[in-house]
Structure formats: C-alpha cells, structure tokens
Design an enzyme around this catalytic site. Structure first.
Site: not given
Length: 261
Positions: A51, A109
């Site tokens: 994003d 992540y």
C-alpha cells in the site's frame, strides 16, 4: 525469457506498488526503467502489492523479455534509471513455471515501531512512532493466538477483495531492540491491511488497554469493527518471500538495513 528480480524500495511518496493512472507508483517506475534497458515495453508481476507508504526490502518480481542483457544491465543499468528510493538487489533467469505471486509459498513482513516520548526527525518515514510505554513481551504472548490457519475477518480491510478470509500464519514474534519494537510475521499470504490491523490491535495490548486474550477474542468475533484502528503505514516492510527450492533464488539479509538481524 523470464527474469526474476529482487527489489527494495522506500514506499514514502508513492501511491503503493500498483500502477495507477495519474499517480506515481513503484510498479510504474520499475517498468519504465526496465523498458529503457530492454529497449522494449516491459510489464512486471510482483509477489505482494504494498500500500501507499509501505516499504519493501524483499519484494520479488518477474517479467518476460526478448532482450539479451547481462546481469549488470538488469541491476546496475536498471538502477541507473530508477529513482534513488527504488533499487534492484539481485537478478536471476528463471524457467517459465516461475511466477512471482503464484509460486510464492510464504510472505514475511516486519513492522518497526519507534517507541519514544518524542517523534524522530531521521527515519520519520521508515518507522511508526508511538510514545506510550509498550510492553513487547505482552504483545508477543498475545500474538501467538494468531498462529495457524484461521478466519482473519476481524483483521481484513473493508475493501479487501479476497474471496476467502482464511490465511495460515506460520510464525509471529514481537521483540524489542532498544527503542524499537519489531513485529515480525510470516504467513502463506495476507489479506488487505491484515498486518497493519493486527499491529494496531497488538499495540492496544502492549499499551495495557486490552487483555492478553483479546486477539483470540477478536478472531472469534469475525468483525473488523471490534478490532483496533489500522496501524500507520510507514513502519511496515515486506522483508521476504519464500519460493520452492527448485528456483534457487538469492537470499539477502531481511532488513530494513538499520535493524540488527
């Protein structure tokens, strides 16, 4: 031929990974640079679409080309045509069965929190600042409720387009390195905003605002409105993508570079 690249980028200033009309994106910049080096239009496929404001140290892409170039052209040559905040880290020719997204078996992540009374001036776009007293051990303990294949409806964005809310979390660790609190999570795949939504709720536990059992309670509720606010984008990094051994892709330090690995 099919080429795989390892990519690192600072997501600040980009409207995410995906190419969009009239706004800047990481994908658009990479395709432009590759097309210059290949002297033909190049389109890329990535392992995971990040994003706006989210970074990557371990993004993987692949593309098709008729151009015959050496390793230096696909690394140094492409980097010379990229903005300073995007870099190719490695290149490898792969067979036609490889797909950056569909061949991946896991993504990993890291979310980096700068836990200090005052906001940082340096790395302000590379970490997320939270000034409260965060208990990382408490966050780690609570996070173990996320392990395994479960329904993550409570941690998916309202606009998430995935057909299923089920994901398999392989591991999750929360540690402290001085003023940094790092949430490290790996899964087969992630829903839209899933990591940031998980971090937002773990922070509520770490700050003492919710009990240790809250993550499990939220999973059972299957209601996004019951979980905490989405954590800020700036501290999030896609650090690794796992593929079957047959492809023999290079492995680098996870990063980000300022962290102790």
């Amino acid at each position: 031929m099919r080429i795989a690249l390892g990519i690192e980028y600072d997501g600040n200033g980009y409207f995410g990974w995906q190419r969009q009309a009239e706004v800047d994106s990481v994908q658009a910049q990479l395709e432009r640079a590759l097309s210059i080096v290949a002297n033909e239009p190049i389109g890329v496929f990535c392992a995971g679409r990040t994003d706006a404001g989210v970074h990557a140290t371990g993004q993987v892409v692949h593309f098709e080309t008729n151009a015959i170039r050496n390793e230096g052209a696909w690394t140094l040559g492409v980097n010379a045509n990229l903005p300073d905040n995007i870099a190719v880290r490695w290149v490898k020719e792969v067979d036609d069965s490889f797909h950056a997204r569909f061949s991946a078996t896991a993504r990993r992540y890291r979310y980096v929190i700068y836990n200090h009374s005052f906001r940082p001036g340096i790395l302000r776009h590379g970490v997320s600042h939270y000034h409260g007293d965060i208990d990382a051990d408490r966050m780690h303990q609570a996070a173990q409720a996320l392990l395994g294949e479960q329904d993550f409806t409570s941690f998916r964005a309202v606009q998430c387009q995935s057909k299923t809310p089920f994901r398999n979390v392989h591991c999750v660790n929360v540690t402290r390195q001085g003023m940094y609190v790092i949430v490290d999570i790996a899964a087969n795949a992630f829903l839209h905003h899933m990591v940031r939504n998980i971090v937002g709720s773990l922070l509520e536990i770490g700050l003492g605002n919710q009990p240790l059992t809250w993550m499990g309670d939220l999973l059972a509720l299957k209601d996004r409105n019951q979980a905490a606010a989405t954590a800020k984008p700036h501290g999030l990094y896609l650090v690794d993508v796992t593929y079957p051994e047959q492809y023999q892709l290079p492995k680098l330090a996870l990063g980000p570079l300022f962290m102790l690995d």
